[in-house]
Design an enzyme around this catalytic site. Structure first.
Site, PDB file in Angstrom:
ATOM      1  N   ARG A   1       0.854  -1.184   0.000  1.00 24.21           N
ATOM      2  CA  ARG A   1       0.000   0.000   0.000  1.00 24.21           C
ATOM      3  C   ARG A   1       0.894   1.240   0.000  1.00 24.21           C
ATOM      4  NH1 ARG A   1      -3.351  -2.916  -1.500  1.00 24.21           N
ATOM      5  NH2 ARG A   1      -5.331  -3.475  -0.511  1.00 24.21           N
TER       6      ARG A   1
ATOM      7  N   HIS B   1      -0.857  -0.046  -9.826  1.00 21.49           N
ATOM      8  CA  HIS B   1      -1.512  -0.998  -8.921  1.00 21.49           C
ATOM      9  C   HIS B   1      -1.923  -2.275  -9.666  1.00 21.49           C
ATOM     10  CE1 HIS B   1      -3.801  -1.152  -4.865  1.00 21.49           C
ATOM     11  NE2 HIS B   1      -3.612  -2.376  -5.306  1.00 21.49           N
TER      12      HIS B   1
HETATM   13  P1  NAP Z   1      -1.384 -11.876   4.914  1.00 26.60           P
HETATM   14  O1  NAP Z   1      -1.454 -13.288   4.476  1.00 26.60           O
HETATM   15  O2  NAP Z   1      -2.318 -11.403   5.967  1.00 26.60           O
HETATM   16  O3  NAP Z   1       0.118 -11.608   5.388  1.00 26.60           O
HETATM   17  C1  NAP Z   1       0.493 -10.448   6.039  1.00 26.60           C
HETATM   18  C2  NAP Z   1       1.905 -10.602   6.592  1.00 26.60           C
HETATM   19  O4  NAP Z   1       2.314  -9.341   7.143  1.00 26.60           O
HETATM   20  C3  NAP Z   1       1.980 -11.635   7.729  1.00 26.60           C
HETATM   21  O5  NAP Z   1       3.172 -12.370   7.647  1.00 26.60           O
HETATM   22  C4  NAP Z   1       1.969 -10.764   8.975  1.00 26.60           C
HETATM   23  O6  NAP Z   1       2.623 -11.329  10.104  1.00 26.60           O
HETATM   24  C5  NAP Z   1       2.753  -9.565   8.476  1.00 26.60           C
HETATM   25  N1  NAP Z   1       2.490  -8.403   9.325  1.00 26.60           N
HETATM   26  C6  NAP Z   1       1.314  -7.780   9.555  1.00 26.60           C
HETATM   27  N2  NAP Z   1       1.462  -6.762  10.419  1.00 26.60           N
HETATM   28  C7  NAP Z   1       2.773  -6.761  10.745  1.00 26.60           C
HETATM   29  C8  NAP Z   1       3.558  -5.960  11.620  1.00 26.60           C
HETATM   30  N3  NAP Z   1       3.013  -4.964  12.344  1.00 26.60           N
HETATM   31  N4  NAP Z   1       4.867  -6.237  11.724  1.00 26.60           N
HETATM   32  C9  NAP Z   1       5.433  -7.250  11.029  1.00 26.60           C
HETATM   33  N5  NAP Z   1       4.746  -8.044  10.170  1.00 26.60           N
HETATM   34  C10 NAP Z   1       3.437  -7.797  10.045  1.00 26.60           C
HETATM   35  O7  NAP Z   1      -1.575 -10.878   3.679  1.00 26.60           O
HETATM   36  P2  NAP Z   1      -1.288 -11.177   2.125  1.00 26.60           P
HETATM   37  O8  NAP Z   1      -2.430 -11.916   1.506  1.00 26.60           O
HETATM   38  O9  NAP Z   1       0.078 -11.737   2.008  1.00 26.60           O
HETATM   39  O10 NAP Z   1      -1.337  -9.680   1.533  1.00 26.60           O
HETATM   40  C11 NAP Z   1      -0.459  -8.683   1.998  1.00 26.60           C
HETATM   41  C12 NAP Z   1      -0.858  -7.323   1.454  1.00 26.60           C
HETATM   42  O11 NAP Z   1      -0.533  -7.222   0.072  1.00 26.60           O
HETATM   43  C13 NAP Z   1      -2.349  -7.012   1.481  1.00 26.60           C
HETATM   44  O12 NAP Z   1      -2.768  -6.615   2.768  1.00 26.60           O
HETATM   45  C14 NAP Z   1      -2.451  -5.885   0.466  1.00 26.60           C
HETATM   46  O13 NAP Z   1      -2.287  -4.639   1.098  1.00 26.60           O
HETATM   47  C15 NAP Z   1      -1.273  -6.144  -0.472  1.00 26.60           C
HETATM   48  N6  NAP Z   1      -1.718  -6.492  -1.833  1.00 26.60           N
HETATM   49  C16 NAP Z   1      -1.406  -5.649  -2.846  1.00 26.60           C
HETATM   50  C17 NAP Z   1      -1.794  -5.987  -4.139  1.00 26.60           C
HETATM   51  C18 NAP Z   1      -1.422  -5.118  -5.302  1.00 26.60           C
HETATM   52  O14 NAP Z   1      -1.862  -5.368  -6.416  1.00 26.60           O
HETATM   53  N7  NAP Z   1      -0.591  -4.123  -5.126  1.00 26.60           N
HETATM   54  C19 NAP Z   1      -2.506  -7.165  -4.374  1.00 26.60           C
HETATM   55  C20 NAP Z   1      -2.803  -7.983  -3.307  1.00 26.60           C
HETATM   56  C21 NAP Z   1      -2.408  -7.650  -2.026  1.00 26.60           C
HETATM   57  P3  NAP Z   1       2.063 -12.657  10.804  1.00 26.60           P
HETATM   58  O15 NAP Z   1       2.357 -13.774   9.811  1.00 26.60           O
HETATM   59  O16 NAP Z   1       2.858 -12.772  12.037  1.00 26.60           O
HETATM   60  O17 NAP Z   1       0.594 -12.452  10.997  1.00 26.60           O
HETATM   61  C1  GLV Z   2      -5.171  -5.264  -3.938  1.00 31.99           C
HETATM   62  O1  GLV Z   2      -4.514  -4.313  -3.716  1.00 31.99           O
HETATM   63  C2  GLV Z   2      -5.583  -6.229  -2.971  1.00 31.99           C
HETATM   64  O2  GLV Z   2      -5.421  -5.984  -1.762  1.00 31.99           O
HETATM   65  O3  GLV Z   2      -6.107  -7.272  -3.387  1.00 31.99           O
END
Ligand code: NAP
Ligand code: GLV
Length: 309
Positions: free
Chosen positions: A224, A272
């Site tokens: 983000r 994005h």
């Molecule tokens: P997820 O499975 O919830 O993983 C989040 C990771 O971040 C976990 O390992 C979590 O730790 C860690 N985390 C959260 N808060 C933290 C903190 N304060 N300090 C250290 N580590 C922390 O999420 P995901 O599915 O991988 O997605 C991650 C993010 O990618 C989404 O939230 C979104 O913002 C972004 N995204 C962007 C796009 C795009 O097109 N640009 C697309 C999809 C997603 P724990 O394992 O210990 O819980």
């Molecule tokens: C896109 O940014 C997503 O969080 O899926």
């Protein structure tokens, strides 16, 4: 069963068509601004306008058509107390692995510099970087961050990952919590942000954190825009401390026309697209979870409102 569907882009027909295939027993009702509709069992949406919240009080669960929950959690206590379920991968992990691998290899193999040279008719081989000097640190070892580490492991880069709670990874050195953040940053040559946006991660990548990376480090942000303090990044790029950044997300999207990122040659930006929502994969995942909920089973990827992701 009635499913409320909202799409900010207004492109609802393909979603209605694919839902009819995946969940033929459901009636999908498209919600449009200014409308009141009869109560629904489930809602499927992304970035809902505030006006829509009143329609959500009676649903059994809200399904997000994205991985991040920040766009709905921003409403805080105004949100009804029903489960919010985000996408878990649904075809995004491989896209993230493609995007981040491309960006890392572009820096490591100096493709950006070779493109510049070619534009000026220059034939010159640049010194090759040493892989042992190219440690890649991934912030966030979740559904998307872990497959990115797995993909990068195939190239033999030294890897590290940072998460909130301790983790293990076969090829990456793992760090957890704020106490280990500085150690994680020191020695990370390419910093990849794959964190959810929460109160704890907002503005995490400002001058203080980015200055702890070694001189000549790179930043890749696919999470983000609000994770990065934009003026600090520009300043550190200007001073040469940060050699370049690949940014897919921004505080204001679309990126405003006069934003200084557009004219900074050391910033590569994309609109994005690092991991797009794949409609059919997403509908299949949501459909399977609706069936599970209807059978009284639990489902994965339920957002924890206290953690903020
Ligand atoms: P997820 O499975 O919830 O993983 C989040 C990771 O971040 C976990 O390992 C979590 O730790 C860690 N985390 C959260 N808060 C933290 C903190 N304060 N300090 C250290 N580590 C922390 O999420 P995901 O599915 O991988 O997605 C991650 C993010 O990618 C989404 O939230 C979104 O913002 C972004 N995204 C962007 C796009 C795009 O097109 N640009 C697309 C999809 C997603 P724990 O394992 O210990 O819980
Ligand atoms: C896109 O940014 C997503 O969080 O899926």
């Amino acid at each position: 069963m009635r499913i409320l569907l909202h799409r900010a882009d207004g492109l609802t027909d393909p979603w209605v068509r694919d839902f009819a295939q995946v969940l033929p027993q459901a009636q999908v009702v498209v919600w449009r601004e200014g409308e009141q509709i009869a109560p629904c069992d489930y809602a499927v949406l992304w970035c809902p306008p505030e006006e829509l919240l009143g329609q959500l009080a009676q649903v059994k669960a809200i399904f997000l058509t994205g991985a991040g929950a920040d766009a709905i959690l921003k409403y805080g206590h105004a949100l009804p107390q029903v489960p919010i379920i985000r996408l878990g991968d649904a075809g995004m992990a491989v896209q993230m692995a493609e995007y981040v691998t491309h960006a890392v290899l572009r820096y490591f193999r100096r493709f950006g510099e070779y493109e510049q040279q070619a534009r000026h008719g220059v034939w010159a081989q640049l010194p090759q970087y040493d892989k042992s000097d190219f440690t890649i640190g991934v912030l966030g070892m979740g559904v998307l961050g872990t497959p990115v580490l797995d993909a990068l492991a195939q190239f033999g880069f030294p890897l590290r990952g940072w998460s909130r709670t301790p983790k293990q990874h076969a090829r990456a050195r793992c760090y957890a919590g704020r106490e280990q953040f500085d150690d994680f940053l020191a020695g990370t040559r390419v910093l990849v942000c794959m964190l959810p946006l929460t109160a704890e991660t907002d503005n995490l990548l400002g001058r203080a954190a980015l200055s702890k990376l070694p001189r000549g480090a790179y930043l890749i942000n696919v999470a983000r825009g609000a994770h990065v303090a934009e003026p600090d990044l520009l300043e550190l790029i200007g001073s040469g401390h940060i050699a370049g950044a690949t940014l897919d997300v921004f505080r204001t999207e679309p990126l405003p026309a006069h934003h200084p990122f557009w004219s900074e040659p050391r910033i590569t930006l994309t609109p994005h697209i690092s991991a797009l929502t794949l409609r059919l994969e997403s509908i299949r995942q949501i459909g399977a979870k609706i069936r599970a909920l209807e059978n009284g089973e639990s489902v994965s990827d339920v957002v924890d409102r206290n953690r903020g992701y």
